[in-house]
Design an enzyme around this catalytic site. Structure first.
Site, short mmCIF file in Angstrom:
data_model
loop_
_atom_site.label_atom_id
_atom_site.label_comp_id
_atom_site.label_asym_id
_atom_site.label_seq_id
_atom_site.Cartn_x
_atom_site.Cartn_y
_atom_site.Cartn_z
N GLY A 243 2.41 -96.47 -48.49
CA GLY A 243 2.68 -96.06 -50.03
C GLY A 243 1.41 -95.37 -50.47
O GLY A 243 0.42 -95.02 -49.99
N CYS A 244 1.21 -95.34 -52.00
CA CYS A 244 0.14 -94.80 -52.70
C CYS A 244 -1.00 -95.62 -52.16
O CYS A 244 -1.28 -96.80 -52.23
CB CYS A 244 0.50 -95.07 -54.08
SG CYS A 244 -1.03 -94.45 -55.00
N PHE A 245 -1.90 -94.79 -51.70
CA PHE A 245 -3.27 -95.33 -51.21
C PHE A 245 -4.27 -96.09 -52.25
O PHE A 245 -4.98 -96.94 -52.06
CB PHE A 245 -4.27 -94.48 -50.51
CG PHE A 245 -4.34 -92.95 -51.20
CD1 PHE A 245 -4.45 -92.83 -52.54
CD2 PHE A 245 -4.66 -91.92 -50.35
CE1 PHE A 245 -4.49 -91.68 -52.97
CE2 PHE A 245 -4.76 -90.44 -50.90
CZ PHE A 245 -4.83 -90.42 -52.18
#
Length: 239
Positions: free
Chosen positions: A59-61
């Site tokens: 997902g979003c880093f």
């Protein structure tokens, strides 16, 4: 990215400020961690190395980086892109979902202090939900897929056996969809993405989606938690 507004846009800054007041009431709704067993197979790396690298996508880093920056034995965590080519490793291009890249983190760690298997335990347990296919929380697209980019056969063996172990144990609500792919390159993200969770804790996206992950890590793995995060720092601000 509608869920991750540009902080430097005046309209978005106003909306962020307005929403920030709602975050404490909403944070209890954030996804909880899953308690999972440690990997049954987790032999130390050969050669007595003092440094090893793991590349993970979940997902979003921002949040994944934020979690692993609090892990004892971790030396550095960079947000970046993996799975595609150097030419397309740029945020707006990756965000189209057509580059083959996944938002990823490169974790450099001391295997004498934290093993690769324990890194994967944190990854599966608190950093993301490995049962979500091509999305994670509010973000959708192949760039948010769950993937482990293995550096060698040693890592591949540990990752494959651990996924099989967790699926047999039935600890998740569905099968693990995490891809285990060979590492072909990692490209650091732009400087404004680095250390984002630490620098912008009041950002609604961070407060709702990512700070609970760090709290879950602290609660479930106190022996591995360090309060002071290992930050990328200003030397990478121009990436």
């Amino acid at each position: 990215m509608a869920m991750r507004p540009d902080l430097f846009n005046p309209v978005n800054r106003f909306v962020i400020t307005l929403l920030a007041a709602l975050v404490p009431a909403l944070s209890s709704c954030a996804e909880s961690a899953t308690v999972i067993p440690a990997p049954a197979v987790d032999a130390p790396a050969a050669g007595g190395s003092v440094s090893e690298t793991a590349v993970l996508a979940g997902g979003c880093f921002w949040g994944v980086q934020g979690v692993f920056q609090h892990v004892k034995g971790v030396k550095q965590v960079l947000s970046g892109y993996a799975g595609g080519t150097k030419e397309t490793a740029e945020y707006e291009t990756v965000s189209t979902g057509r580059t083959g890249h996944a938002e990823s983190v490169r974790i450099t760690f001391d295997p004498r202090l934290v093993s690769y298997g324990r890194i994967l335990q944190i990854y599966f347990s608190v950093a993301h939900d490995p049962t979500q296919l091509n999305h994670q929380g509010p973000d959708t697209g192949t760039q948010y897929r769950s993937a482990i980019f293995v550096m060698d056969e040693h890592q591949r063996s540990i990752a494959q056996q651990y996924v099989a172990q967790l699926d047999r144990a039935g600890v998740f609500r569905g099968p693990i969809v995490t891809k285990i792919d060979p590492f072909t390159g990692f490209y650091p993200a732009e400087g404004y993405h680095q250390d984002f969770a630490t620098l912008h804790p009041d950002h609604p996206y961070i407060a709702f989606n990512d700070l609970p992950k760090i709290e879950n890590f602290k609660r479930l793995y106190p022996e591995l938690y360090q309060a002071k995060p290992v930050l990328v720092g200003s030397e990478h601000a121009a990436l």
